[in-house]
Design a protein around this motif. Structure first.
Motif, PDB file in Angstrom:
ATOM      1  N   THR A  48      64.192  32.470 -32.703  1.00  0.00           N
ATOM      2  CA  THR A  48      63.824  31.090 -32.620  1.00  0.00           C
ATOM      3  C   THR A  48      63.525  30.880 -30.960  1.00  0.00           C
ATOM      4  O   THR A  48      64.293  31.027 -30.212  1.00  0.00           O
ATOM      5  CB  THR A  48      64.994  30.244 -32.913  1.00  0.00           C
ATOM      6  OG1 THR A  48      65.377  30.385 -34.179  1.00  0.00           O
ATOM      7  CG2 THR A  48      65.002  28.658 -32.546  1.00  0.00           C
ATOM      8  N   VAL A  49      62.333  30.230 -31.025  1.00  0.00           N
ATOM      9  CA  VAL A  49      61.744  30.079 -29.539  1.00  0.00           C
ATOM     10  C   VAL A  49      61.497  28.656 -29.356  1.00  0.00           C
ATOM     11  O   VAL A  49      60.745  27.955 -30.189  1.00  0.00           O
ATOM     12  CB  VAL A  49      60.322  30.651 -29.490  1.00  0.00           C
ATOM     13  CG1 VAL A  49      59.641  30.660 -27.957  1.00  0.00           C
ATOM     14  CG2 VAL A  49      60.611  32.413 -29.594  1.00  0.00           C
ATOM     15  N   ALA A  50      61.842  28.000 -28.009  1.00  0.00           N
ATOM     16  CA  ALA A  50      61.323  26.683 -27.796  1.00  0.00           C
ATOM     17  C   ALA A  50      60.186  26.870 -26.531  1.00  0.00           C
ATOM     18  O   ALA A  50      60.688  27.242 -25.531  1.00  0.00           O
ATOM     19  CB  ALA A  50      62.703  26.068 -27.284  1.00  0.00           C
ATOM     20  N   ALA A  51      59.238  26.206 -27.079  1.00  0.00           N
ATOM     21  CA  ALA A  51      58.004  26.768 -26.080  1.00  0.00           C
ATOM     22  C   ALA A  51      57.851  25.422 -24.952  1.00  0.00           C
ATOM     23  O   ALA A  51      57.808  24.236 -25.412  1.00  0.00           O
ATOM     24  CB  ALA A  51      56.900  26.807 -26.742  1.00  0.00           C
ATOM     25  N   VAL A  52      57.758  25.616 -23.819  1.00  0.00           N
ATOM     26  CA  VAL A  52      57.711  24.793 -22.819  1.00  0.00           C
ATOM     27  C   VAL A  52      56.268  25.164 -21.845  1.00  0.00           C
ATOM     28  O   VAL A  52      56.446  26.351 -21.521  1.00  0.00           O
ATOM     29  CB  VAL A  52      58.869  24.361 -21.912  1.00  0.00           C
ATOM     30  CG1 VAL A  52      58.468  23.426 -20.795  1.00  0.00           C
ATOM     31  CG2 VAL A  52      59.868  23.985 -22.762  1.00  0.00           C
ATOM     32  N   ASP A  53      55.135  24.436 -21.773  1.00  0.00           N
ATOM     33  CA  ASP A  53      54.282  24.430 -21.002  1.00  0.00           C
ATOM     34  C   ASP A  53      53.417  23.092 -20.737  1.00  0.00           C
ATOM     35  O   ASP A  53      54.120  22.005 -21.368  1.00  0.00           O
ATOM     36  CB  ASP A  53      53.087  25.736 -21.625  1.00  0.00           C
ATOM     37  CG  ASP A  53      52.535  26.477 -20.600  1.00  0.00           C
ATOM     38  OD1 ASP A  53      52.110  25.924 -19.562  1.00  0.00           O
ATOM     39  OD2 ASP A  53      52.525  27.714 -20.602  1.00  0.00           O
ATOM     40  N   LEU A  54      52.410  23.062 -20.085  1.00  0.00           N
ATOM     41  CA  LEU A  54      51.712  21.846 -19.610  1.00  0.00           C
ATOM     42  C   LEU A  54      51.131  21.342 -20.984  1.00  0.00           C
ATOM     43  O   LEU A  54      50.734  22.006 -21.750  1.00  0.00           O
ATOM     44  CB  LEU A  54      50.798  22.381 -18.415  1.00  0.00           C
ATOM     45  CG  LEU A  54      51.233  22.545 -17.237  1.00  0.00           C
ATOM     46  CD1 LEU A  54      50.219  23.355 -16.419  1.00  0.00           C
ATOM     47  CD2 LEU A  54      52.049  21.285 -16.609  1.00  0.00           C
TER      48      LEU A  54
END
Length: 340
Positions: A48-54
């Motif tokens: 399970t991955v929570a992705a954060v980027d611009l």
């Protein structure tokens, strides 16, 4: 070339394939679109991955594609949560301005949180975003003390290295070919000893490896040093930390610098192996999995030993010559190879 402990860590993961899913954990990947980040590998393995980027639609299209292709679960920050299907135009967050909102979102996620720092920006923005991530880290640790931290250390930095790495480097220097000796003497003479220096004084334990690359600039060095300090202080406080030295890799941020790109082309002539991004990604993701299942890996008496464990430096620590004394020549040879 990597430290022998890399082989041991990867072998342990291979013997425990069920570890790859990271059951019970949510990995927050800050810098989800980064070439060196673990997002694609973790999603393939079922994590399970929570992705954060611009908020950049093209970037989020690639991230969503990775989520659809993988066996894991992808969580994304949406600026319009009324939409059932994620729209790349409405995804993303800016760490330099949205830390409180990102902290609130991540704090509410299920499972034990892993905060992975894979951010990168050019110039002074690299320091700004690294400071923002450190602010986010302190906020999350204050509310969720069991938060694990994950980092990739750059190989182009200064490290203390173990005695066996020093011994191998000394053997390589003393055993270099007759041709290398003949070429090396005049080069050292005309450069006042700056070119093709031996990497360590024989018997050093630990040795000091200086692989800083001036072309990457002070902002890059400071940003990476902030991460190392946070990793060291968190580990000293009893936290679970994964910090592994990543190998030299042909990422876009490297190859757009012509001098550094040329040096990477010629690096093999001096015992340094440069990895492709796809190889580095999987290797470093596997080391992350190992660390999360082993309490951050073995505990050592000194912070430098924690950093040296499972270091995938590509040969920079064990080559015959001090890296900075050979980098310029590697670049010259790399330019020649590129022209050919």
């Amino acid at each position: 070339m990597v430290e022998p402990s890399v082989r041991e860590a990867v072998a342990t993961v291979m013997a425990n394939p069920g570890w790859l899913r990271l059951d019970g954990r949510t990995v927050a990947v800050l810098g989800a679109g980064a070439e060196m980040g673990p997002l694609r590998a973790l999603l393939r393995w079922g994590a399970t991955v929570a992705a954060v980027d611009l908020p950049r639609p093209g970037l989020w299209e690639r991230v969503l594609d990775a989520g659809r292709a993988g066996a894991g679960r992808l969580l994304v920050p949406a600026r319009d949560d009324r939409r059932v299907t994620p729209d790349p135009a409405h995804l993303g967050a800016d760490l330099t301005t949205d830390v409180p909102a990102i902290a609130e979102w991540l704090s509410g996620l299920d499972g034990r949180l892993v905060l992975g720092n894979y951010v990168y920006a050019d110039g002074a923005d690299n320091v700004r975003v690294s400071v923002a991530v450190d602010d986010l880290t302190t906020r999350l640790l204050a509310g969720r003390e069991d938060t694990a931290l994950a980092f990739l250390a750059t190989p182009t930095d200064v490290f203390a290295v173990p005695g066996d790495a020093v011994a191998q480097s000394v053997r390589a220097y003393e055993g270099r070919s007759r041709g290398a000796r003949l070429v090396g003497r005049p080069l050292r003479a005309v450069s006042a000893g700056r070119l093709l220096r031996r990497a360590y004084a024989p018997g050093s334990d630990p040795g000091i490896n200086d692989s800083l690359v001036a072309q990457q600039g002070p902002n890059y060095a400071l940003a990476k040093r902030l991460q190392r300090w946070r990793a060291t202080s968190a580990r000293a406080a009893g936290g679970l930390v994964s910090l592994n030295v990543a190998p030299p890799t042909r990422t876009r941020s490297v190859v757009k610098n012509r001098a550094l790109a040329a040096a990477y082309v010629g690096a093999h002539r001096f015992g340094v192996e440069v990895f492709e991004p796809a190889t580095s990604n999987v290797l470093m993701a596997a080391l992350l999995v190992h660390d999360l299942h082993t309490g951050g890996g073995p505990r050592h008496d000194h912070p430098w030993q924690d950093e040296a464990y499972a270091a995938a430096h590509g040969g920079l620590w064990r080559a015959a010559y001090a890296p900075r004394s050979a980098l310029g020549l590697a670049a010259v040879l790399g330019y020649g190879a590129a022209r050919s």
